[in-house]
Motif scaffolding. Structure first.
Motif, mmCIF file in Angstrom:
data_model
loop_
_atom_site.group_PDB
_atom_site.id
_atom_site.type_symbol
_atom_site.label_atom_id
_atom_site.label_comp_id
_atom_site.label_asym_id
_atom_site.label_seq_id
_atom_site.Cartn_x
_atom_site.Cartn_y
_atom_site.Cartn_z
ATOM 1 N N TRP A 36 56.159 -11.075 3.276
ATOM 2 C CA TRP A 36 54.791 -11.458 2.978
ATOM 3 C C TRP A 36 54.266 -10.554 1.875
ATOM 4 N N PHE A 37 53.646 -11.173 0.918
ATOM 5 C CA PHE A 37 52.956 -10.482 -0.153
ATOM 6 C C PHE A 37 51.517 -10.986 -0.158
ATOM 7 N N ARG A 38 50.668 -10.287 -0.866
ATOM 8 C CA ARG A 38 49.285 -10.743 -0.970
ATOM 9 C C ARG A 38 48.754 -10.469 -2.360
ATOM 10 N N GLN A 39 47.767 -11.260 -2.731
ATOM 11 C CA GLN A 39 47.149 -11.088 -4.037
ATOM 12 C C GLN A 39 45.646 -11.237 -3.901
ATOM 13 N N ALA A 40 44.959 -10.173 -4.206
ATOM 14 C CA ALA A 40 43.501 -10.185 -4.195
ATOM 15 C C ALA A 40 43.000 -10.583 -5.581
ATOM 16 N N PRO A 41 41.786 -11.083 -5.682
ATOM 17 C CA PRO A 41 41.252 -11.489 -6.977
ATOM 18 C C PRO A 41 41.303 -10.352 -7.990
ATOM 19 N N GLY A 42 41.870 -10.641 -9.148
ATOM 20 C CA GLY A 42 41.934 -9.654 -10.206
ATOM 21 C C GLY A 42 42.998 -8.595 -10.039
ATOM 22 N N LYS A 43 43.826 -8.740 -9.013
ATOM 23 C CA LYS A 43 44.861 -7.746 -8.766
ATOM 24 C C LYS A 43 46.243 -8.389 -8.788
ATOM 25 N N ASP A 44 47.248 -7.548 -8.939
ATOM 26 C CA ASP A 44 48.616 -8.037 -8.900
ATOM 27 C C ASP A 44 49.029 -8.358 -7.469
ATOM 28 N N ARG A 45 50.036 -9.199 -7.368
ATOM 29 C CA ARG A 45 50.589 -9.485 -6.045
ATOM 30 C C ARG A 45 51.259 -8.222 -5.522
ATOM 31 N N GLU A 46 51.027 -7.912 -4.261
ATOM 32 C CA GLU A 46 51.603 -6.700 -3.687
ATOM 33 C C GLU A 46 52.344 -6.998 -2.394
ATOM 34 N N PHE A 47 53.325 -6.195 -2.148
ATOM 35 C CA PHE A 47 54.162 -6.315 -0.960
ATOM 36 C C PHE A 47 53.373 -5.919 0.283
ATOM 37 N N VAL A 48 53.582 -6.683 1.367
ATOM 38 C CA VAL A 48 52.960 -6.362 2.643
ATOM 39 C C VAL A 48 54.017 -5.968 3.670
ATOM 40 N N ALA A 49 54.951 -6.852 3.924
ATOM 41 C CA ALA A 49 55.979 -6.575 4.920
ATOM 42 C C ALA A 49 57.130 -7.551 4.739
ATOM 43 N N GLN A 50 58.279 -7.172 5.275
ATOM 44 C CA GLN A 50 59.438 -8.044 5.212
ATOM 45 C C GLN A 50 60.318 -7.843 6.422
ATOM 46 N N ILE A 51 61.169 -8.834 6.677
ATOM 47 C CA ILE A 51 62.102 -8.756 7.785
ATOM 48 C C ILE A 51 63.417 -9.390 7.363
ATOM 49 N N GLY A 52 64.502 -8.725 7.676
ATOM 50 C CA GLY A 52 65.814 -9.305 7.452
ATOM 51 C C GLY A 52 66.102 -10.297 8.561
ATOM 52 N N TRP A 53 66.386 -11.527 8.204
ATOM 53 C CA TRP A 53 66.545 -12.539 9.242
ATOM 54 C C TRP A 53 67.734 -12.241 10.152
ATOM 55 N N ASN A 54 68.839 -11.836 9.567
ATOM 56 C CA ASN A 54 70.039 -11.578 10.369
ATOM 57 C C ASN A 54 69.903 -10.293 11.192
ATOM 58 N N SER A 55 69.389 -9.250 10.573
ATOM 59 C CA SER A 55 69.362 -7.933 11.216
ATOM 60 C C SER A 55 68.103 -7.686 12.033
ATOM 61 N N GLY A 56 67.014 -8.333 11.636
ATOM 62 C CA GLY A 56 65.738 -8.049 12.292
ATOM 63 C C GLY A 56 65.082 -6.769 11.809
ATOM 64 N N VAL A 57 65.687 -6.114 10.825
ATOM 65 C CA VAL A 57 65.119 -4.865 10.309
ATOM 66 C C VAL A 57 63.859 -5.188 9.507
#
Length: 121
Positions: A36-57
């Motif tokens: 998941w990433f997010r982008q606020a008005p006037g700002k760049d898209r930024e990373f929020v969180a991620q999950i490896g589907w196979n590993s669950g990490v």
């Protein structure tokens, strides 16, 4: 490539919580990193969180660490991002992305419309 469908979001008050879901309508998330990433008005898209589907990490950005949980549902090919103790600065359009595990995130990994989260103080 997988097709992505985002849902959830909406308007919440500060201190509240929200759950965002990312589903694949075609294919499977197997061998993918889903994030998941997010982008606020006037700002760049930024990373929020991620999950490896196979590993669950999982991994989360420092700005949200301790306030987010990212999880996967193998039966439904869905990834859910839950955010608690929301702050006005969390207001943004949230995008789900999926990339082959081991790659770097690129704009082509995001194939959904995004979902708006608005946090009022």
């Amino acid at each position: 490539q997988v097709e992505l469908v985002e849902s959830g979001g909406g308007s919440v008050q500060a201190g509240g919580s929200v759950s965002l879901s990312c589903a694949t309508s075609v294919g499977t998330f197997r061998n993918y990193m889903v994030g998941w990433f997010r982008q606020a008005p006037g700002k760049d898209r930024e990373f929020v969180a991620q999950i490896g589907w196979n590993s669950g990490v999982t991994r989360a950005a420092d700005s949200v660490k301790g306030r987010v949980t990212i999880s996967r549902d193998s039966a439904n090919n869905t990834v859910t991002l839950r955010m608690v103790n929301l702050k006005p600065e969390d207001t943004a359009v949230y995008y789900c992305g999926a990339m082959r595990a081991g790659n770097r995130w690129s704009p082509s990994d995001f194939r959904g419309q995004g979902t708006q989260v608005t946090v009022s103080s």
